[in-house]
Scaffold this motif. Structure first.
Motif, PDB file in Angstrom:
ATOM      1  N   GLY A  41     -14.412 -16.807  22.194  1.00 27.90           N
ATOM      2  CA  GLY A  41     -13.967 -16.771  23.583  1.00 27.90           C
ATOM      3  C   GLY A  41     -14.616 -15.671  24.393  1.00 27.90           C
ATOM      4  N   HIS A  42     -14.916 -14.543  23.764  1.00 29.02           N
ATOM      5  CA  HIS A  42     -15.501 -13.418  24.481  1.00 29.02           C
ATOM      6  C   HIS A  42     -17.025 -13.485  24.571  1.00 29.02           C
ATOM      7  CE1 HIS A  42     -11.891 -10.418  24.194  1.00 29.02           C
ATOM      8  NE2 HIS A  42     -11.646 -11.480  24.933  1.00 29.02           N
ATOM      9  N   PHE A  43     -17.672 -13.941  23.517  1.00 32.51           N
ATOM     10  CA  PHE A  43     -19.132 -13.881  23.490  1.00 32.51           C
ATOM     11  C   PHE A  43     -19.799 -15.233  23.754  1.00 32.51           C
ATOM     12  CE2 PHE A  43     -17.695 -10.139  21.287  1.00 32.51           C
ATOM     13  CZ  PHE A  43     -18.570  -9.157  21.735  1.00 32.51           C
ATOM     14  N   PHE A 299     -18.328  -4.047  23.579  1.00 30.06           N
ATOM     15  CA  PHE A 299     -19.527  -4.887  23.586  1.00 30.06           C
ATOM     16  C   PHE A 299     -19.305  -6.148  24.426  1.00 30.06           C
ATOM     17  CE2 PHE A 299     -19.764  -2.339  19.720  1.00 30.06           C
ATOM     18  CZ  PHE A 299     -21.039  -1.804  19.837  1.00 30.06           C
ATOM     19  N   TYR A 300     -18.101  -6.673  24.360  1.00 33.44           N
ATOM     20  CA  TYR A 300     -17.748  -7.819  25.203  1.00 33.44           C
ATOM     21  C   TYR A 300     -17.881  -7.472  26.678  1.00 33.44           C
ATOM     22  CZ  TYR A 300     -14.274 -10.378  28.004  1.00 33.44           C
ATOM     23  OH  TYR A 300     -13.618 -11.038  29.008  1.00 33.44           O
ATOM     24  N   LYS A 301     -17.477  -6.266  27.059  1.00 32.68           N
ATOM     25  CA  LYS A 301     -17.571  -5.873  28.466  1.00 32.68           C
ATOM     26  C   LYS A 301     -19.020  -5.836  28.932  1.00 32.68           C
ATOM     27  CE  LYS A 301     -14.636  -4.986  30.786  1.00 32.68           C
ATOM     28  NZ  LYS A 301     -13.840  -5.900  31.642  1.00 32.68           N
ATOM     29  N   PHE A 302     -19.943  -5.436  28.074  1.00 33.85           N
ATOM     30  CA  PHE A 302     -21.357  -5.447  28.451  1.00 33.85           C
ATOM     31  C   PHE A 302     -21.855  -6.874  28.652  1.00 33.85           C
ATOM     32  CE2 PHE A 302     -21.343  -1.064  26.958  1.00 33.85           C
ATOM     33  CZ  PHE A 302     -22.224  -0.457  27.844  1.00 33.85           C
ATOM     34  N   VAL A 303     -21.360  -7.800  27.851  1.00 36.29           N
ATOM     35  CA  VAL A 303     -21.747  -9.203  28.009  1.00 36.29           C
ATOM     36  C   VAL A 303     -21.120  -9.793  29.261  1.00 36.29           C
ATOM     37  CG1 VAL A 303     -21.561 -11.511  26.988  1.00 36.29           C
ATOM     38  CG2 VAL A 303     -22.106  -9.540  25.540  1.00 36.29           C
ATOM     39  N   TYR A 304     -19.827  -9.561  29.436  1.00 39.88           N
ATOM     40  CA  TYR A 304     -19.080 -10.191  30.524  1.00 39.88           C
ATOM     41  C   TYR A 304     -19.417  -9.588  31.885  1.00 39.88           C
ATOM     42  CZ  TYR A 304     -15.069 -11.961  33.165  1.00 39.88           C
ATOM     43  OH  TYR A 304     -14.273 -12.574  34.103  1.00 39.88           O
ATOM     44  N   ASP A 305     -19.506  -8.263  31.954  1.00 40.79           N
ATOM     45  CA  ASP A 305     -19.703  -7.590  33.242  1.00 40.79           C
ATOM     46  C   ASP A 305     -21.160  -7.319  33.582  1.00 40.79           C
ATOM     47  OD1 ASP A 305     -16.985  -7.533  33.651  1.00 40.79           O
ATOM     48  OD2 ASP A 305     -16.723  -5.496  32.890  1.00 40.79           O
ATOM     49  N   ARG A 306     -22.033  -7.234  32.585  1.00 43.14           N
ATOM     50  CA  ARG A 306     -23.429  -6.886  32.847  1.00 43.14           C
ATOM     51  C   ARG A 306     -24.406  -7.975  32.424  1.00 43.14           C
ATOM     52  NH1 ARG A 306     -21.257  -3.846  35.696  1.00 43.14           N
ATOM     53  NH2 ARG A 306     -21.588  -1.590  35.932  1.00 43.14           N
ATOM     54  N   GLY A 307     -23.905  -9.047  31.860  1.00 35.92           N
ATOM     55  CA  GLY A 307     -24.773 -10.162  31.507  1.00 35.92           C
ATOM     56  C   GLY A 307     -25.721  -9.895  30.360  1.00 35.92           C
ATOM     57  N   ILE A 311     -25.781 -12.374  21.550  1.00 31.16           N
ATOM     58  CA  ILE A 311     -26.027 -12.324  20.105  1.00 31.16           C
ATOM     59  C   ILE A 311     -26.252 -10.896  19.604  1.00 31.16           C
ATOM     60  CG2 ILE A 311     -27.608 -13.032  18.264  1.00 31.16           C
ATOM     61  CD1 ILE A 311     -27.871 -15.730  19.623  1.00 31.16           C
ATOM     62  N   PRO A 312     -27.113 -10.092  20.251  1.00 26.96           N
ATOM     63  CA  PRO A 312     -27.245  -8.700  19.775  1.00 26.96           C
ATOM     64  C   PRO A 312     -25.937  -7.912  19.889  1.00 26.96           C
ATOM     65  CG  PRO A 312     -29.061  -9.277  21.229  1.00 26.96           C
ATOM     66  CD  PRO A 312     -28.069 -10.386  21.324  1.00 26.96           C
ATOM     67  N   MET A 313     -25.172  -8.192  20.928  1.00 27.59           N
ATOM     68  CA  MET A 313     -23.899  -7.493  21.092  1.00 27.59           C
ATOM     69  C   MET A 313     -22.922  -7.876  19.978  1.00 27.59           C
ATOM     70  SD  MET A 313     -23.968  -5.433  23.760  1.00 27.59           S
ATOM     71  CE  MET A 313     -25.543  -4.987  23.004  1.00 27.59           C
ATOM     72  N   LEU A 314     -22.903  -9.152  19.619  1.00 26.56           N
ATOM     73  CA  LEU A 314     -22.017  -9.588  18.542  1.00 26.56           C
ATOM     74  C   LEU A 314     -22.456  -8.993  17.206  1.00 26.56           C
ATOM     75  CD1 LEU A 314     -19.578 -11.286  17.761  1.00 26.56           C
ATOM     76  CD2 LEU A 314     -21.114 -13.245  17.469  1.00 26.56           C
TER      77      LEU A 314
END
Length: 340
Positions: A41-43, A299-307, A311-314
């Protein structure tokens, strides 16, 4: 989460331990499914449903079932119960909060000691909506609710006599909490966080699952709900009720009771479901689930808020979580349980 599984009644300690060892696998697998839903759901969000929110509910109903077993069926000594809860939760949380506060300094989700204090005192679910939110700690609201539920259920186990009275109280409190959420959201016009981050609303998931657990233990769960297909059917129904077009309060008024039934009905499920949940990948995810849940948020916040590419974040989430589990969570819990 706890390390004890369902028992049919008040069993001697050694018997309960044996039952736990033989039946724990699919409960760890349920944990694994819970964290998998959160991570997907997050990534890798799925249109039409918030799997992160759904995953948290999977965690909550499991916690309710296990707390019902520990506090009301096994009658685990409260002093030992809270020591075990502390050793399970706090060392990894403390390390995460300190590491995140230092490591995220200067980033868009940096937070200061006041926010850290609300996380470490399990008050973030109220402080976050009433005072100030810190994106890297937003997931702590659910830990706060779980910790509050431990205290409330422990008090009930001391004050209320008779399992029938306990069940009636748990159901009544669950209904009041769900109604509180519906009124907050529909009538008072509060947003999701203000309505459903609060313990006085969201504890319904835990209390209701504990009540069903006790009904099952006392043989008072209707025969229909002991059918081998109920767990899967109830879980599937809950997923449908968590779809985005369904009004948010309905998720909790109808979807959560189905999930609470599902996790308790696992004991009656056929091998196709418990076998899947007991598979090694699901069990290992379950064992790592707490550390994964702690570390996924920044790490989710970097994906969600900064695009940022997910995969690297996960991958970074798993690296941090595995280090947390094997270096902090597991050794600290073992040492504290042996020496405290």
């Amino acid at each position: 989460m706890t390390d004890i599984s369902a028992t049919a009644g008040v069993l001697p300690r050694t018997t309960a331990d044996k039952a736990a060892r033989t039946r724990l696998a699919y409960l760890d697998g349920w944990r694994g499914l819970s964290i998998a839903l959160v991570l997907i759901g997050h990534f890798f969000p799925v249109p039409g449903i918030n799997l992160g929110v759904l995953g948290v509910e999977f965690f909550f109903v499991l916690s309710g079932r296990l707390m019902g077993e520990i506090l009301f069926i096994e009658r685990f000594p409260l002093k030992k119960f809270f020591k075990r809860r502390f050793s399970r939760i706090y060392p990894a949380l403390l390390v995460f909060v300190i590491a995140a506060m230092i490591g995220l300094s200067g980033t868009f989700i940096a937070f200061k000691w006041k926010a850290a204090l609300t996380a470490l005192t399990f008050t973030y679910n109220y402080a976050g909506i009433l005072i100030n939110r810190a994106g890297a700690l937003d997931h702590i609201w659910s830990l706060a609710i779980e910790e509050h539920s431990y205290v409330i259920l422990a008090l009930i186990s001391v004050v209320v006599s008779g399992r029938g009275n306990v069940v009636r109280l748990l159901v009544a409190l669950s209904v009041l909490a769900m109604a509180n959420g519906a009124i907050s959201y529909w009538v008072l016009g509060m947003d999701y966080e203000t309505s459903y981050w609060r313990t006085d609303v969201h504890i319904a998931s835990i209390l209701l699952s504990a009540a069903i657990c006790l009904l099952k233990a006392d043989g008072r769960l209707p025969a229909f709900f002991r059918n081998r297909h109920v767990a899967l059917g109830a879980a599937a129904g809950a997923v449908l009720l968590f779809l985005d077009p369904v009004p948010t309060p309905v998720h909790y008024l109808l979807g959560v009771p189905l999930l609470a039934l599902a996790v308790n009905a696992l004991d009656f499920a056929g091998g196709y479901l418990t076998g899947l949940l007991s598979s090694r990948p699901m069990v290992m995810l379950g064992l790592w689930s707490y550390s994964l849940y702690l570390w996924q948020q920044p790490f989710y916040k970097f994906v969600y808020d900064r695009g940022v590419t997910p995969i690297p974040m996960l991958a970074a989430v798993f690296a941090c979580a595995l280090a947390s589990y094997y270096i902090v969570e597991k050794p600290a819990r073992g040492w504290l349980n042996r020496n405290w």
